[in-house]
Scaffold this active site. Sequence first.
Site, mmCIF file in Angstrom:
data_model
loop_
_atom_site.group_PDB
_atom_site.id
_atom_site.type_symbol
_atom_site.label_atom_id
_atom_site.label_comp_id
_atom_site.label_asym_id
_atom_site.label_seq_id
_atom_site.Cartn_x
_atom_site.Cartn_y
_atom_site.Cartn_z
ATOM 1 N N GLU A 438 -87.305 -25.400 18.140
ATOM 2 C CA GLU A 438 -88.438 -26.329 18.093
ATOM 3 C C GLU A 438 -89.512 -25.777 17.166
ATOM 4 O OE1 GLU A 438 -90.357 -26.628 21.886
ATOM 5 O OE2 GLU A 438 -92.007 -27.855 21.119
ATOM 6 N N ASP A 511 -89.984 -24.440 23.539
ATOM 7 C CA ASP A 511 -91.034 -23.810 24.335
ATOM 8 C C ASP A 511 -90.877 -24.172 25.804
ATOM 9 O OD1 ASP A 511 -92.105 -22.694 22.092
ATOM 10 O OD2 ASP A 511 -93.537 -24.326 21.734
ATOM 11 N N ASP A 513 -93.054 -25.341 27.614
ATOM 12 C CA ASP A 513 -94.071 -26.326 28.027
ATOM 13 C C ASP A 513 -93.472 -27.731 28.095
ATOM 14 O OD1 ASP A 513 -93.686 -27.032 25.421
ATOM 15 O OD2 ASP A 513 -95.667 -26.381 24.719
ATOM 16 N N ASP A 515 -93.746 -30.380 26.081
ATOM 17 C CA ASP A 515 -93.119 -30.869 24.858
ATOM 18 C C ASP A 515 -91.734 -30.256 24.677
ATOM 19 O OD1 ASP A 515 -94.838 -32.701 23.943
ATOM 20 O OD2 ASP A 515 -95.592 -31.534 22.226
#
Length: 651
Positions: A438, A511, A513, A515
Amino acid sequence: MSKDYKAQDIQVLEGLDAVRLRPGMYIGSTGVKGLHHVLWEIVDNSMDEVSNGFGDTITVTVHSDGSASVEDNGRGIPVDIHPTMGISGVEVVFTKLHAGGKFDNGNYQYSGGLHGVGASVTNALSTWTTVEVYKNKKVYRAEFESRVGEDGKVHGGCIKTHLTETGEKTDKHGTYVRFMPDKLIFDTVNFNLDTISKKLKELAFLNDGVHIILIDERVTVNDIPLKREYCYNGGISDFVRYINETKNPLFPDPIYLDGERDKVYMKLALQYTDTYNESIFSYVNNIPTPEGGMHETGFKAALTKVLNDFARKTGVLKEKDENLLGDDFRVGLTAVLSIKMQNVQFEGQTKTKLGNPFVRPAMENLVAEKLGEYLSSHADTLDIILKKAMSAMREREAARKGKEQARLKNQADNFNLVGKLASCSGKKPERNELYIVEGDSAGGTCKQARDRSFQAILPLRGKPLNAEKKRIDQVLQNEEIRTIISALGAGIGEDFNLDNLNYHKVVILSDADQDGGHIRAILMTFFFRYMKQLITDGHLYIGMPPLYKVAKKDKVEYVYNDDLLDAAKDRMGRGYTVQRYKGLGEMNAEQLWETTLDPARRTLMRVTLEDVAEAEQLVTVWMGDSVDLRKQYIIENANFNKIDEFAKTER
Ligand code: TSJ
């Protein structure tokens, strides 16, 4: 339904030793699936009783000792004595194989359980079973257990206490069965709450009005055990609404049809959405048939025929026009088809395909009649469906015309696309790994960090499109997706060929998180839809970057999981520092290598689909337009098996 049931109605075929000798023959496997099969056998018996109108509630309990029980408020298993065998109906049911009540007098029409083997199989594979029948204001109890015989072998389901009146008085009526699955038989005896929840919810949809209660005594909050209740008065229409919850339906209420033909009882609910997928869930006697079969074939044939006829009648199709294809009428279709019948023949690889040939014309005929009636009086719905099918047909035509050009163009494009890819120097696909990373900056760090002899890096800019929402030709137009396809080199969809796979490990690295979770979900959906074998053959992984770095002087520990942070702090003692990594981009190349790329130290999660059919249902049911639901699905249900990377074999 005849009222004069007698224990003699129960056929007797074989003893229970055969079951312990070859359990797989009766319950499919002795793994976690087989464990749940023995529970479904019991649940199915209660469901037969309740769905025939005797009682309305089934309670399934997983007890803290690991046993499971099922109770219903039906009539209670017959307690009278079988005239020739001299034992009670209860004992026949629990000690004689195939004595689930598959007999010919019409009682117990749809009995059978998953493999149609009945409660005696569950008893045979349990260390103990207790049965209580509440009837005539009385409580009857029988107990069974496994025992070591004179032959030194374990025999399951032996009678410990014959069926007797306990002397208690009760106003209840019904049956209660509790059993302890035998550790000697099953690889695991740990019942799975999610598996049971899903199954009971499905049963509640399929049998409208039945109250199903699930209690898990192993899970408590303030000593109160977990309790879930399922009851859908809307039946399979509610099921369709539920599947379409995250999608946009084209008309508010699912079409609902039911009826009988040649002793096949059918319920059908269907609704179209603005998606491009076909989601048909079919069942026979409450058993899922993911491989389809005669009932599904008949339904599809009727759908195609009726809708083509209406298209002509209403002038949507002109005389010169060709008929629409079945596929055109199933773009964006969500349907649940549930039939009940006797003497079911299952076929196919996983024995989940209905084989009885007569069912096809019966269902084609019945659905055609009922759907014809329905659409004759629902002109608005008909109009919406025909418009959707016409646009599917046009897109199909356009895709066909575009395909040839696209093929030529691809050659040139691929060159540019793979320009982003930092390939590896090694030429052995079995050893090679593709990291899909990513973000450009993290991708850059990965390129520095990797071992270029076998690790290739493909940075992804932005979010690749949501594969669930688009048709294959649209998916193919997305640049990120095309990059992945050309890097892997194995094609896509029906053309996918694992032999050409350039990287035997494909690692999604995003990640920790929200997203990152979204990107992971989208990529997994894409691989599931278009390269399923990549998952089923175990080539797809999730990379695990650390969440924290705990350091003190020259001591460093990376922490990959919130639950492990405290332990790491403890190990450090006083005076440590904690760094929380918000993303891959916060690590330098050396750190990234040590924590995430180095086969000796990294952790990868293999993405497995133990049951691809079930997973397909999960993806369809859970992965709609709603980002939150999708994210939740991935976090809670994706079948990640934490595996110890091949540190030993490779380094
Ligand atoms: F299969 C089983 F034994 F494991 C089992 C059966 C387990 C549980 C939890 C429930 C049942 C069950 C069976 N519930 N209800 C019944 N009903 C009958 O067996 C029954 C009752 C009455 C009559 C009748 O004709 O009077 C006929 C039947 C088959």
